[in-house]
Write a protein that holds these residues in place. Structure first.
Motif, mmCIF file in Angstrom:
data_model
loop_
_atom_site.group_PDB
_atom_site.id
_atom_site.type_symbol
_atom_site.label_atom_id
_atom_site.label_comp_id
_atom_site.label_asym_id
_atom_site.label_seq_id
_atom_site.Cartn_x
_atom_site.Cartn_y
_atom_site.Cartn_z
ATOM 1 N N ASP B 5 0.870 -1.189 0.000
ATOM 2 C CA ASP B 5 0.000 0.000 0.000
ATOM 3 C C ASP B 5 0.896 1.224 0.000
ATOM 4 O O ASP B 5 1.987 1.207 0.570
ATOM 5 N N VAL B 6 0.451 2.294 -0.656
ATOM 6 C CA VAL B 6 1.225 3.541 -0.641
ATOM 7 C C VAL B 6 1.073 4.264 0.701
ATOM 8 O O VAL B 6 1.858 5.145 1.035
ATOM 9 N N ALA B 58 -6.124 -4.248 -5.538
ATOM 10 C CA ALA B 58 -7.403 -3.868 -4.921
ATOM 11 C C ALA B 58 -7.311 -2.432 -4.423
ATOM 12 O O ALA B 58 -7.654 -2.136 -3.274
ATOM 13 N N ILE B 59 -6.816 -1.523 -5.261
ATOM 14 C CA ILE B 59 -6.669 -0.118 -4.844
ATOM 15 C C ILE B 59 -7.961 0.645 -5.145
ATOM 16 O O ILE B 59 -8.929 0.094 -5.679
ATOM 17 N N THR B 60 -7.935 1.923 -4.810
ATOM 18 C CA THR B 60 -9.067 2.828 -5.001
ATOM 19 C C THR B 60 -9.720 2.668 -6.390
ATOM 20 O O THR B 60 -9.018 2.515 -7.388
ATOM 21 N N GLU B 61 -11.057 2.735 -6.410
ATOM 22 C CA GLU B 61 -11.827 2.504 -7.637
ATOM 23 C C GLU B 61 -11.749 3.704 -8.595
ATOM 24 O O GLU B 61 -12.740 4.410 -8.819
ATOM 25 N N LYS B 66 -5.784 2.685 -11.357
ATOM 26 C CA LYS B 66 -5.661 1.242 -11.605
ATOM 27 C C LYS B 66 -4.851 0.988 -12.880
ATOM 28 O O LYS B 66 -3.991 0.095 -12.913
ATOM 29 N N ASN B 86 -9.243 -6.355 -8.656
ATOM 30 C CA ASN B 86 -10.458 -6.461 -7.852
ATOM 31 C C ASN B 86 -11.181 -5.122 -7.977
ATOM 32 O O ASN B 86 -10.748 -4.113 -7.440
ATOM 33 N N SER B 88 -15.139 -2.991 -8.485
ATOM 34 C CA SER B 88 -16.595 -3.065 -8.343
ATOM 35 C C SER B 88 -17.291 -2.884 -9.681
ATOM 36 O O SER B 88 -18.364 -3.429 -9.896
ATOM 37 N N HIS B 109 -14.510 -9.746 -8.038
ATOM 38 C CA HIS B 109 -15.254 -8.816 -7.205
ATOM 39 C C HIS B 109 -15.570 -9.583 -5.922
ATOM 40 O O HIS B 109 -16.582 -10.273 -5.839
ATOM 41 N N PHE B 110 -14.602 -9.517 -4.979
ATOM 42 C CA PHE B 110 -14.819 -10.124 -3.658
ATOM 43 C C PHE B 110 -15.853 -9.269 -2.936
ATOM 44 O O PHE B 110 -15.825 -8.046 -3.030
ATOM 45 N N ASN B 112 -17.883 -7.779 0.457
ATOM 46 C CA ASN B 112 -17.507 -7.298 1.766
ATOM 47 C C ASN B 112 -18.449 -7.841 2.848
ATOM 48 O O ASN B 112 -19.648 -7.761 2.668
ATOM 49 N N ILE B 204 -19.760 -0.894 2.633
ATOM 50 C CA ILE B 204 -18.961 -0.749 1.406
ATOM 51 C C ILE B 204 -17.976 0.408 1.556
ATOM 52 O O ILE B 204 -16.819 0.312 1.143
ATOM 53 N N ASN B 208 -16.129 4.801 -1.734
ATOM 54 C CA ASN B 208 -16.024 3.766 -2.763
ATOM 55 C C ASN B 208 -17.322 3.648 -3.562
ATOM 56 O O ASN B 208 -17.307 3.471 -4.783
ATOM 57 N N LYS B 243 -15.936 2.450 8.128
ATOM 58 C CA LYS B 243 -14.492 2.610 8.319
ATOM 59 C C LYS B 243 -14.112 3.903 9.025
ATOM 60 O O LYS B 243 -13.073 3.974 9.667
HETATM 61 N N1 LIG Z 1 -15.566 -1.723 -0.313
HETATM 62 C C1 LIG Z 1 -16.185 -2.762 -0.831
HETATM 63 O O1 LIG Z 1 -17.206 -3.208 -0.300
HETATM 64 C C2 LIG Z 1 -15.681 -3.415 -2.083
HETATM 65 C C3 LIG Z 1 -16.235 -4.631 -2.481
HETATM 66 C C4 LIG Z 1 -15.756 -5.238 -3.627
HETATM 67 C C5 LIG Z 1 -14.772 -4.621 -4.384
HETATM 68 N N2 LIG Z 1 -14.266 -3.422 -3.975
HETATM 69 C C6 LIG Z 1 -13.234 -2.801 -4.825
HETATM 70 O O2 LIG Z 1 -11.985 -3.067 -4.233
HETATM 71 C C7 LIG Z 1 -11.108 -1.939 -4.439
HETATM 72 C C8 LIG Z 1 -10.646 -1.402 -3.110
HETATM 73 O O3 LIG Z 1 -11.767 -0.969 -2.369
HETATM 74 P P1 LIG Z 1 -11.684 -0.547 -0.815
HETATM 75 O O4 LIG Z 1 -13.048 -0.338 -0.340
HETATM 76 O O5 LIG Z 1 -10.783 -1.504 -0.102
HETATM 77 O O6 LIG Z 1 -10.936 0.859 -0.959
HETATM 78 P P2 LIG Z 1 -10.171 1.711 0.163
HETATM 79 O O7 LIG Z 1 -10.213 3.109 -0.315
HETATM 80 O O8 LIG Z 1 -10.679 1.388 1.518
HETATM 81 O O9 LIG Z 1 -8.661 1.162 0.075
HETATM 82 C C9 LIG Z 1 -7.874 1.343 -1.052
HETATM 83 C C10 LIG Z 1 -6.403 1.283 -0.647
HETATM 84 O O10 LIG Z 1 -5.605 1.380 -1.829
HETATM 85 C C11 LIG Z 1 -4.465 2.148 -1.522
HETATM 86 N N3 LIG Z 1 -3.867 2.667 -2.783
HETATM 87 C C12 LIG Z 1 -4.332 3.646 -3.594
HETATM 88 N N4 LIG Z 1 -3.533 3.788 -4.673
HETATM 89 C C13 LIG Z 1 -2.528 2.881 -4.544
HETATM 90 C C14 LIG Z 1 -1.398 2.538 -5.336
HETATM 91 N N5 LIG Z 1 -1.142 3.147 -6.494
HETATM 92 N N6 LIG Z 1 -0.586 1.548 -4.899
HETATM 93 C C15 LIG Z 1 -0.852 0.896 -3.735
HETATM 94 N N7 LIG Z 1 -1.903 1.170 -2.945
HETATM 95 C C16 LIG Z 1 -2.737 2.159 -3.335
HETATM 96 C C17 LIG Z 1 -4.978 3.222 -0.597
HETATM 97 O O11 LIG Z 1 -3.918 3.780 0.172
HETATM 98 C C18 LIG Z 1 -5.976 2.435 0.268
HETATM 99 O O12 LIG Z 1 -5.359 1.901 1.424
HETATM 100 C C19 LIG Z 1 -11.899 -0.929 -5.269
HETATM 101 O O13 LIG Z 1 -11.641 -1.139 -6.626
HETATM 102 C C20 LIG Z 1 -13.324 -1.295 -4.925
HETATM 103 O O14 LIG Z 1 -14.225 -0.879 -5.937
HETATM 104 C C21 LIG Z 1 -14.676 -2.824 -2.832
#
Ligand SMILES: NC(=O)c1ccc[n+]([C@@H]2O[C@H](COP(=O)([O-])OP(=O)(O)OC[C@H]3O[C@@H](n4cnc5c(N)ncnc54)[C@H](O)[C@@H]3O)[C@@H](O)[C@H]2O)c1
Lengths: 93, 258
Positions: B5-6, B58-61, B66, B86, B88, B109-110, B112, B204, B208, B243
């Protein structure tokens, strides 16, 4: 930390404390033998809050095979668990 | 298992969160007998991907984030490494333009919380190779996850159905028809949903959810997917749901970790 005040409590004291905690968190009243997770009761995710509460308030550590929903099903089973873990802790050193 | 993670704060908190979630999983009877926990290491750069057999992004959407990351990771992995995104809502084949070997990319798409929900939506992109899909299935078997493979389209099946519905539920609250509590009570009590839409939104993460709705809105033109004002206001105020401790409902510290 509230641990020292509760650590010396027996079964009755733990029961009273737990009922107070449940009532403050759920704004409903609970008896000692009510199944907390039966239909219309608490969500099973709430069980983890009970785990953390018991650890913080009653100075026990709940791990491994003791992490079973059945141990948290009623106020009585939780009080039993706390007393057992304290005794185990004492005999294990 | 290496977690990258960054954000160093996210990495520092990861061990405590994983420990907490493992205990919740035990409590729910979701941990198999006789399986020792794996070893976790953490990193702030992607260099460990050179040694990986599977990389799950699984980073920010956000599409641009990505795309850039998948390009960087894809140039550092050994050929034959499975690259999973991963997401959404973002179509996998749009992302496949960025790593140098697009046939190695597949979508998941895991749901939550992923340590409790056993079914995973798997997305096969136009360029995903059969061996990539097979390798992902093997991984999901090891994780004791069931999967349903679907075609590549914005939001796939679950987000396409769920996210506009949640957006509508927020509009119902915004318009004053009913409180968040009452909307959820009706969806649970009358319609048999396991969790109401607003508690689901909080789970969720409202940030996000907004990102995902934007992807859906931009790519489908469906106005139902335009994130509604109340949702945007909450995100701007930092009320991101479970969160952050507050969204449509408030959460105890223990719940924030789950
Ligand atoms: N929240 C949910 O219920 C859910 C369910 C299924 C899928 N998803 C998908 O999973 C992904 C992550 O979702 P989330 O809810 O965990 O997001 P989140 O914002 O809670 O976490 C994302 C993490 O990615 C890190 N990040 C961002 N850019 C980065 C990079 N370049 N390199 C490394 N790390 C980086 C951020 O620091 C953060 O810790 C998204 O694509 C989301 O759509 C989320």
């Amino acid at each position: 930390m509230t641990a020292p005040t509760h650590e010396s409590q027996g079964h009755r004291g733990i029961v009273t404390e737990l009922i107070t905690f449940l009532e403050s968190r759920t704004r409903a009243s609970w008896g000692e033998d009510v199944d907390l997770f039966a239909t219309g009761g608490l969500s099973s995710m709430f069980a983890m809050e009970l785990v953390v509460h018991l650890e913080r308030t009653h100075g026990v550590s709940i791990r491994g095979g003791d992490l079973r929903l059945d141990n948290f099903r009623t106020v009585r089973t939780m009080a039993d668990l706390v007393l057992r873990l304290r005794t185990d802790g004492a005999t294990d050193g | 298992m290496t977690l990258v993670d960054v954000d160093e704060v996210a990495l520092e908190g990861a061990r405590a969160r994983i420990d907490h979630q493992t205990r919740v999983a035990h409590l729910m009877g979701a941990v198999p007998e006789g399986v020792a926990p794996g070893r976790l290491s953490t990193a702030t750069t992607v260099s460990p991907v050179a040694e990986a057999t599977v990389v799950i992004e699984a980073i920010t959407e956000r599409f641009d984030l990505k795309a850039a990351l998948l390009n960087e990771v894809g140039t550092r992995t050994k050929p034959g490494t499975v690259l999973v995104t991963n997401t959404s809502s973002i179509p996998v084949d749009d992302l496949a333009a960025y790593p140098p070997r697009p046939e190695e990319l597949v979508g998941t798409h895991f749901m939550n919380p992923p340590y409790l929900i056993r079914t995973v939506e798997v997305v096969r992109g136009a360029r995903t190779a059969p061996r990539t899909l097979n390798a992902l299935q093997d991984l999901l078997d090891v994780l004791r996850r069931a999967s349903v493979v679907v075609a590549d389209t914005p939001g796939f099946v679950t987000s396409r159905l769920l996210h506009p519905m949640i957006n509508d539920a927020v509009r119902v609250v915004q318009e004053g028809t009913a409180s968040a509590e009452d909307v959820d009570s009706l969806m649970v009590g009358c319609l048999g949903h396991r969790t109401g839409p607003l508690r689901t939104a909080d789970l969720i993460g409202l940030d996000n959810l907004v990102d995902s709705l934007r992807v859906l809105h931009e790519r489908t033109g469906d106005e139902r997917c335009r994130p509604c004002d109340l949702l945007l206001e909450k995100v701007a105020a930092g009320d991101l749901g479970r969160k952050s401790g507050r969204g449509f409902f408030t959460y105890e510290r223990t719940e924030q970790l789950s």
